[in-house]
Enzyme design. Sequence first.
Site, PDB file in Angstrom:
ATOM      1  N   THR A 163      -6.220   3.647  -5.372  1.00 37.02           N
ATOM      2  CA  THR A 163      -6.031   2.705  -6.790  1.00 37.02           C
ATOM      3  C   THR A 163      -7.275   1.738  -6.960  1.00 37.02           C
ATOM      4  O   THR A 163      -7.490   0.369  -7.593  1.00 37.02           O
ATOM      5  CB  THR A 163      -4.863   2.136  -6.647  1.00 37.02           C
ATOM      6  OG1 THR A 163      -5.144   1.110  -5.440  1.00 37.02           O
ATOM      7  CG2 THR A 163      -4.188   2.670  -6.725  1.00 37.02           C
ATOM      8  N   HIS A 180       0.964  -1.405   0.462  1.00 37.11           N
ATOM      9  CA  HIS A 180      -0.005   0.086  -0.326  1.00 37.11           C
ATOM     10  C   HIS A 180       0.854   1.598  -0.142  1.00 37.11           C
ATOM     11  O   HIS A 180       0.438   2.357  -0.307  1.00 37.11           O
ATOM     12  CB  HIS A 180      -0.782   0.079   0.930  1.00 37.11           C
ATOM     13  CG  HIS A 180      -1.301  -1.181   1.218  1.00 37.11           C
ATOM     14  ND1 HIS A 180      -1.355  -2.206   2.270  1.00 37.11           N
ATOM     15  CD2 HIS A 180      -2.598  -1.019   0.610  1.00 37.11           C
ATOM     16  CE1 HIS A 180      -3.066  -3.157   2.257  1.00 37.11           C
ATOM     17  NE2 HIS A 180      -3.275  -2.881   1.163  1.00 37.11           N
ATOM     18  N   GLU A 225      -3.173   3.295   2.374  1.00 39.20           N
ATOM     19  CA  GLU A 225      -2.524   3.598   0.917  1.00 39.20           C
ATOM     20  C   GLU A 225      -2.761   5.079   0.587  1.00 39.20           C
ATOM     21  O   GLU A 225      -1.949   6.362   0.471  1.00 39.20           O
ATOM     22  CB  GLU A 225      -3.064   2.879  -0.075  1.00 39.20           C
ATOM     23  CG  GLU A 225      -2.487   3.758  -1.784  1.00 39.20           C
ATOM     24  CD  GLU A 225      -3.366   3.135  -2.926  1.00 39.20           C
ATOM     25  OE1 GLU A 225      -4.352   1.939  -2.643  1.00 39.20           O
ATOM     26  OE2 GLU A 225      -4.014   4.555  -3.717  1.00 39.20           O
TER      27      GLU A 225
HETATM   28  S1  SF4 Z   1      -2.443  -3.983  -9.421  1.00 39.08           S
HETATM   29 FE1  SF4 Z   1      -3.386  -2.922  -7.758  1.00 39.08          FE
HETATM   30  S2  SF4 Z   1      -4.902  -3.763  -6.165  1.00 39.08           S
HETATM   31 FE2  SF4 Z   1      -2.917  -4.477  -6.940  1.00 39.08          FE
HETATM   32  S3  SF4 Z   1      -1.315  -3.915  -5.054  1.00 39.08           S
HETATM   33 FE3  SF4 Z   1      -1.169  -2.598  -7.477  1.00 39.08          FE
HETATM   34  S4  SF4 Z   1      -2.445  -1.145  -6.911  1.00 39.08           S
HETATM   35 FE4  SF4 Z   1      -3.392  -2.356  -5.996  1.00 39.08          FE
END
Ligand code: SF4
Length: 321
Positions: free
Chosen positions: A172, A82, A134
């Site tokens: 995200t 995160h 995050e």
């Molecule tokens: S791909 Fe997306 S859900 Fe997976 S760790 Fe990265 S930001 Fe988080």
Amino acid sequence: MEPKTPTSRRVLVAKPRGYCAGVDRAVVAVEKALEQYGAPIYVRKQIVHNTHVVKTLEARGAIFVEETEEVPEGEIVVFSAHGVSPAVHEEARNRQLRTIDATCPLVTKVHNEAKRFAGQDYDILLIGHEGHEEVEGTAGEAPEHIQLVDGLDSVDRIQVKDPSRLVWLSQTTLSVDETVETVNRLKERFPTLLDPPSDDICYATQNRQVAVKEIAAESQLVIVVGSENSSNSKRLVEVAKDYGADASYLVDYAADIRDEWLEGVDTVGVTSGASVPEELVEEVLVRLAKHGFDDVREVQPVDERVRFALPHELRKDLRAS
Ligand code: SF4
């Protein structure tokens, strides 16, 4: 009257589901660090938001701490997928910790956007959930420029210096639909609000939501495997209900499924959050099969092939050995 048990019972399993590239990289980073340097390996916060993954790594010698000050000086600490704020990096340096930064590259991308816009003196509206790690990490890149937008109600409370220098970014792992709604509301208040250069909601979050929408439309019940503190998993429950499922529940383990959820149901959808290992989904399918759900079909509206290299600090040592 007792609900009838349907004679034909099927399961629609969403694909993509489960581990994303960022989670896979973070979990493998802790596993490789344990092999390379030996236990204990300290990990700041949960490496990924999944109870089973954390317990499994603990059993192999990882020690999870809330803050770097709990890590003995000179030890190795892994930062979670995160991400962390610059203040956390600084604290680790002051304690002479050896760090392995498993921040997902897609989170780092948002940090870099925040730094760039703050450097150009923009006010940044960060859409996300208050208290999520995050969001804390991203906001820590430029605290004096970033305001959190958590829900539609918070839009009215925002104060900015100059509406012509205003950009929005996001966590995200949000719901795509809800974020569009929040941005639209923000743009009603601030018509010159700038969009981020590319999507901040990552590919994995988006793909899992696309896939759950497909199965939700045909399922009375959608079971999402994931932990209560996993933002992307909780969003899957909400999306499933919004897109046609009568009910949707988040479960850590197959044993959490209650028999009464299955009464009168002939189609169950199953998916899992981005931090969930596939073995937990398999256990859910076994449990459902015991209730007669033995017609299992995978529904895959999107192809997904993203991979990330391990953190460079670790790669260097692995190569050297
Ligand atoms: S791909 Fe997306 S859900 Fe997976 S760790 Fe990265 S930001 Fe988080």
